[in-house]
Design a protein around this motif. Sequence first.
Motif, PDB file in Angstrom:
ATOM      1  N   PHE A  21     -10.241  21.879  44.521  1.00 41.20           N
ATOM      2  CA  PHE A  21     -12.172  22.204  43.877  1.00 41.20           C
ATOM      3  C   PHE A  21     -12.910  20.711  43.579  1.00 41.20           C
ATOM      4  CE2 PHE A  21      -9.700  26.325  42.444  1.00 41.20           C
ATOM      5  CZ  PHE A  21      -9.581  26.683  43.343  1.00 41.20           C
ATOM      6  N   GLU A  22     -12.324  19.943  43.268  1.00 43.11           N
ATOM      7  CA  GLU A  22     -12.984  18.788  43.205  1.00 43.11           C
ATOM      8  C   GLU A  22     -13.717  17.998  44.131  1.00 43.11           C
ATOM      9  OE1 GLU A  22     -11.990  14.184  41.606  1.00 43.11           O
ATOM     10  OE2 GLU A  22     -10.787  16.056  41.059  1.00 43.11           O
ATOM     11  N   MET A  23     -12.996  18.180  45.497  1.00 44.23           N
ATOM     12  CA  MET A  23     -13.480  17.832  46.880  1.00 44.23           C
ATOM     13  C   MET A  23     -14.718  18.872  47.032  1.00 44.23           C
ATOM     14  SD  MET A  23     -13.915  15.757  48.929  1.00 44.23           S
ATOM     15  CE  MET A  23     -12.311  14.708  48.219  1.00 44.23           C
ATOM     16  N   ALA A  24     -14.325  20.115  46.491  1.00 43.27           N
ATOM     17  CA  ALA A  24     -15.487  21.385  46.959  1.00 43.27           C
ATOM     18  C   ALA A  24     -16.555  20.872  46.113  1.00 43.27           C
ATOM     19  CB  ALA A  24     -14.726  22.378  47.332  1.00 43.27           C
ATOM     20  N   SER A  25     -16.309  20.708  45.287  1.00 43.11           N
ATOM     21  CA  SER A  25     -18.045  20.233  43.959  1.00 43.11           C
ATOM     22  C   SER A  25     -18.724  19.386  44.472  1.00 43.11           C
ATOM     23  CB  SER A  25     -17.137  19.920  43.054  1.00 43.11           C
ATOM     24  OG  SER A  25     -16.791  20.941  42.071  1.00 43.11           O
TER      25      SER A  25
END
Length: 288
Positions: A21-25
């Motif tokens: 999710f961090e990379m997606a953000s």
Amino acid sequence: DEAFFSQASYFAELAVRNGNFEMASKFVLILDPGSVKKSRALLTLARARAGSNERKAAVTLVEEALAQTSGFDETEKNEVTGITVEAAHILAAAGELDGAKNLAAIANAALLSQTKPDSEAQTAVASLFGALGNLSQAVGMVNSLDADRKMSALATLSISCTDREMSRVLLEKSRELILAIKRDFYLQSMKLGDLVSAYLKAGRTDEAFELLPKIKDPYYLHISAIAVANALRKSGLIDEAEAALDIATKVAQDIVSEKSEDIPVYASFSRARSKSQILSTLVENYIL
């Protein structure tokens, strides 16, 4: 570079699928503010957060996604209702029912303000009301559609309906309307294929199976038969799964190939080629 930035929404979705999710953000941040792409990417991330029980993060992302709609250009305005509906479903999944109901009311008000509201948008909003337990509102919206759109909308609504008995009633009404179609067997087959999918999603595999002999078009029949067979196979009903495939195989074998000189020059498929492809696909599913 420019190619990388243009694919940021794809990479964001890929990161979500991988649970990063961090990379997606980070990819979402790259997207143009006030764009459909950014709004939908935020909703994709919000849905994943809600599924991971991160309710507060999910709600924040939904709010960000909705905020993007104020920047939509004229060609994107028609996306607002769909985004609002999707946002409401995510809030409901996150346990924020009051927020979801508020968005449902907003989406419905937007439809009512339109002279000719889009039937797909009406169906989506009706399904949202059904999912939120407001069946009278949902059914009323579907009943306002013309017969052609109503038959599909009823099946769609049945999927989101939380009342199992009402779901059955909606499916039966859709079935009644579809079987009343005369002369246009292609349209009827297409609609029956959609109804088979709805029955399967409702866990009514036996009723989905019973619809197969009523699908006259070989293409839609083989798609539906495979879906039914897969559902039966998952339940350990191997013989019944093969029986579903047998129905489609029999119809496909009866396809009569035209003479080469009778095939229009604009035709992308001949009946012989369609027959071969359908039977090949069915054979593969017998082997599974």
